[in-house]
Design an enzyme around this catalytic site. Structure first.
Site, PDB file in Angstrom:
ATOM      1  N   THR A 299      47.686  24.003  54.930  1.00  0.00           N
ATOM      2  CA  THR A 299      48.497  23.473  56.024  1.00  0.00           C
ATOM      3  C   THR A 299      47.632  22.973  57.169  1.00  0.00           C
ATOM      4  OG1 THR A 299      50.298  24.938  55.460  1.00  0.00           O
ATOM      5  CG2 THR A 299      50.263  24.116  57.710  1.00  0.00           C
TER       6      THR A 299
ATOM      7  N   GLY B  10      59.489  25.008  52.741  1.00  0.00           N
ATOM      8  CA  GLY B  10      58.893  26.028  53.605  1.00  0.00           C
ATOM      9  C   GLY B  10      59.286  25.854  55.063  1.00  0.00           C
ATOM     10  N   ASP B  11      58.529  26.484  55.917  1.00  0.00           N
ATOM     11  CA  ASP B  11      58.838  26.460  57.351  1.00  0.00           C
ATOM     12  C   ASP B  11      58.314  25.228  58.064  1.00  0.00           C
ATOM     13  OD1 ASP B  11      56.249  27.504  56.710  1.00  0.00           O
ATOM     14  OD2 ASP B  11      56.008  28.004  58.827  1.00  0.00           O
TER      15      ASP B  11
ATOM     16  N   THR C  96      51.342  28.433  60.459  1.00  0.00           N
ATOM     17  CA  THR C  96      50.913  28.497  59.062  1.00  0.00           C
ATOM     18  C   THR C  96      51.128  29.915  58.564  1.00  0.00           C
ATOM     19  OG1 THR C  96      49.108  28.116  57.494  1.00  0.00           O
ATOM     20  CG2 THR C  96      48.487  29.001  59.646  1.00  0.00           C
TER      21      THR C  96
ATOM     22  N   GLY D 240      55.958  31.029  54.722  1.00  0.00           N
ATOM     23  CA  GLY D 240      57.028  30.278  55.358  1.00  0.00           C
ATOM     24  C   GLY D 240      58.375  30.978  55.455  1.00  0.00           C
TER      25      GLY D 240
HETATM   26  N1  ASP Z   1      53.710  27.733  55.778  1.00  0.00           N
HETATM   27  C1  ASP Z   1      53.495  27.040  54.541  1.00  0.00           C
HETATM   28  C2  ASP Z   1      54.666  27.297  53.624  1.00  0.00           C
HETATM   29  O1  ASP Z   1      55.293  28.334  53.697  1.00  0.00           O
HETATM   30  C3  ASP Z   1      52.259  27.438  53.819  1.00  0.00           C
HETATM   31  C4  ASP Z   1      50.986  27.483  54.619  1.00  0.00           C
HETATM   32  O2  ASP Z   1      51.027  27.553  55.835  1.00  0.00           O
HETATM   33  O3  ASP Z   1      49.908  27.444  54.008  1.00  0.00           O
HETATM   34  O4  ASP Z   1      54.923  26.476  52.780  1.00  0.00           O
END
Ligand code: ASP
Length: 225
Positions: free
Chosen positions: A93, A123-124, A144, A147
């Site tokens: 991310t 995801g978030d 990050t 999520g």
């Molecule tokens: N937050 C991201 C997700 O949940 C993943 C990440 O931050 O690496 O998809």
């Protein structure tokens, strides 16, 4: 998200648009919507002349190695966004928060999402208030981490809300939100910035690649705690 206007653009479930963040920005500026997904989002990108690529463009050897490693574990249901060998996750991310000289804040987050997620999982990162938020009255946040926890706890907005309604300083607000995640065993972190240029980058993992640059030329890059 643009903290001055409260406008936001987001996109999910695409694999042909070369720059998803550019598409999110185009959705914000050239549609009445906040989020587009899948085929409709790709059609919108085409309509606005955004560069497209074959889906293979997004496949990298390090990500393939990562997913093969996860799949070879006994519990192939396990999701991961964080690799203890942090070198392997440096292509994950990407988030940015920014403040201009007029006091305007903005936040953006782009990701391929967690490793070994279900097809169709969102995801978030593109969810306003969860992984991304900006409001000139409080702060800009990009997250990050795992999520699902950031969505359920509306983390990016939670930080802004504590500043707005509890008058907390950025650092306290950001730390409190990450502490709440820690209690739930939710892993991750945020980069956050307020209109006075205060920076907070709390996380509850071993490391989070992060950096900032100030107007006076100061540049700081940090990897671990
Ligand atoms: N937050 C991201 C997700 O949940 C993943 C990440 O931050 O690496 O998809």
């Amino acid at each position: 998200m643009d903290g001055a206007t409260g406008q936001a653009g987001a996109v999910s479930g695409i694999n042909k648009v070369k720059s998803p963040i550019e598409l999110a920005y185009t959705i914000m500026n050239h549609s009445p919507h906040v989020m587009l997904s899948g085929k409709g989002a790709e059609q919108f990108a085409e309509l606005h002349g955004l560069a497209s690529v074959a889906p293979e463009y997004f496949i990298t050897q390090s990500k393939l190695n990562q997913i093969n490693k996860v799949l070879s574990q006994k519990d192939s249901m396990s999701l991961s966004f964080y690799d203890p060998n942090i070198k392997a996750s440096k292509m994950g991310t990407v988030g940015a928060v920014a403040l201009d000289q007029s006091g305007n804040l903005a936040a953006g987050t782009s990701t391929g999402g967690m490793t070994n997620k279900k097809h169709g999982r969102i995801g978030d990162s593109p969810i306003i208030g969860a992984g991304t938020y900006a409001d000139n009255a409080s702060c800009a946040v990009s997250a990050t981490g795992h999520g699902e926890f950031f969505i359920r706890n509306v983390v990016a907005y939670d930080i802004a809300a504590q500043m707005k309604y509890k008058n907390l300083a950025l650092k306290e607000a950001a730390q409190a939100s990450i502490d709440r995640l820690s209690k739930l065993d939710g892993l991750g972190g945020v980069i956050a910035l307020d209109r006075n240029g205060n920076i907070a980058m709390p996380f509850n993992t071993n490391g989070m690649f992060r950096a900032y640059a100030k107007a006076n030329g100061e540049i700081v890059i940090e990897l671990f705690d």
